[in-house]
Design an enzyme around this catalytic site. Structure first.
Site, short mmCIF file in Angstrom:
data_model
loop_
_atom_site.label_atom_id
_atom_site.label_comp_id
_atom_site.label_asym_id
_atom_site.label_seq_id
_atom_site.Cartn_x
_atom_site.Cartn_y
_atom_site.Cartn_z
N LYS A 1 -84.46 -0.13 -80.95
CA LYS A 1 -84.74 -1.47 -81.48
C LYS A 1 -83.88 -1.73 -82.71
CE LYS A 1 -89.45 -1.32 -79.73
NZ LYS A 1 -90.87 -1.04 -80.02
N GLN B 1 -94.93 0.30 -84.86
CA GLN B 1 -94.72 1.06 -83.63
C GLN B 1 -96.01 1.79 -83.24
OE1 GLN B 1 -91.85 1.04 -81.71
NE2 GLN B 1 -93.04 2.22 -80.24
N ASP C 1 -94.56 -8.59 -81.99
CA ASP C 1 -95.08 -7.92 -80.79
C ASP C 1 -96.17 -8.77 -80.12
OD1 ASP C 1 -93.75 -5.66 -80.07
OD2 ASP C 1 -94.98 -4.28 -81.26
#
Ligand code: NDP
Length: 303
Positions: free
Chosen positions: A60, A104, A127
């Site tokens: 990412k 994460q 997200d």
């Protein structure tokens, strides 16, 4: 970009090539924002040293940096307290150089992921997991949409795969993939069936699908013979075999023999997830630079 299969084989939906296209478009959008004085910023919070998470975060970081996004990776110790982690995430919420925040997952077992996600500023929740963004998706309102589901829809759109009126069968009902992809498909006027571990006769349900989305995490669970001839198959699953190879949830070759189009693993949905993260970050930055318009925060389709 599209690879057309041999006769009798579904075409491969090349997620790697499609993601590269999306990423180059994002890079163009970043340039336009920079000209207006806004450099999109992404903060990635990686707790501990889980090796799989390290790889995901590295990918990412690289992709975002390539697109011109300023990436900051914060690495709290694996022993960080819930309160300290939430305080860190909240502080990023008021940092004007940060437009996207990604925590994460999974987090170490002593931490409550839901609490940490709720500490993310919803406008920076790239997200799409904050309850306000989950509610926005459920209510067909603008919001940030989870990257993997958005990537599935983007792949269909860019390959001319119609969704309206088609029967979409989603296998998996997680908050991260199954539920949001089902909602996006519904927003695109598909007729949606959601399957899970208690579904009876999974094969019969899957075989009715014009579009099949597999998001389970069990290699080869979706048998090739279940696929309706001509169906589109989107394989979200990532399973590492004892031979070290990655496989999806779908029996790729057997399914391809019947499908109209199918995503491979690796190289299908996975690269799209990263591309949609960049797109979400860019949209969040654009929305932050134009406070009068909140509609620009939306990623994915149908919203
Ligand atoms: P979860 O474990 O959270 O959810 C799995 C779902 O599959 C659950 O809803 C579960 O049902 C269902 N399920 C389990 N066994 C069966 C079965 N035998 N028959 C039917 N349904 C079953 O996983 P995620 O949604 O987070 O991820 C799914 C897969 O996608 C994983 O392989 C993951 O690695 C991959 N993934 C890939 C991404 C990408 O970028 N390509 C991004 C995110 C995930 P129940 O609810 O009843 O338990």
């Amino acid at each position: 970009m599209e690879l057309t299969g041999m006769e009798g084989e579904g075409r491969i939906l090349d997620g790697k090539a499609t993601a590269a296209l999306v990423r180059s478009e994002v890079a163009g959008e970043v340039e336009r924002l920079v000209e207006r004085g806004v450099r999109p910023g992404l903060a990635v919070v990686l707790v501990g040293d889980d090796p799989a998470s390290e790889v995901y975060v590295r990918n990412k970081d690289r992709a975002a940096t390539e697109a011109g996004i300023a990436v900051r990776t914060l690495r709290p110790e694996a022993t960080v307290s819930q309160a300290d982690l939430e305080a860190l995430v909240s502080a990023l919420g008021v940092d004007e150089s940060v437009h996207g925040i990604l925590v994460q997952l999974p987090l170490p077992a002593h931490l409550d992921a839901a609490g940490v996600v709720e500490a993310i500023d919803p406008g920076k929740d790239v997200d799409g997991l904050h309850p306000l963004n989950v509610a926005a998706l459920a209510m067909d309102r603008p919001g940030l949409v989870p990257c993997t589901p958005a990537g599935c829809i983007e792949l269909c759109d860019r390959h001319g795969i119609a969704l309206e009126g088609r029967h979409a069968v989603v296998v998996g009902r997680s908050q991260l993939v199954g539920k949001p992809v089902a909602q996006l498909l519904l927003a695109r006027h598909a007729t949606v069936t959601i399957c899970h571990s208690r579904t009876h006769d999974l094969g019969a349900v899957v075989s009715a699908g014009d579009v099949v989305v597999a998001a389970v995490g069990r290699a080869g669970l979706i048998r090739g013979e279940w696929i309706k001839p001509g169906a589109t198959v989107l394989d979200v699953g990532i399973n590492r075999g004892s031979d070290g190879k990655l496989r999806g949830d779908v029996e790729l070759e057997a399914a391809r023999a019947r499908a109209g189009a199918i995503t491979p693993v690796p190289g299908g949905v996975g690269p799209m997830t990263v591309a949609m993260l960049l797109k979400n970050t860019c949209r969040a930055a654009a929305a932050a630079s134009e406070p009068v318009s909140s509609s620009g925060r939306t990623a994915g389709a149908g919203t």
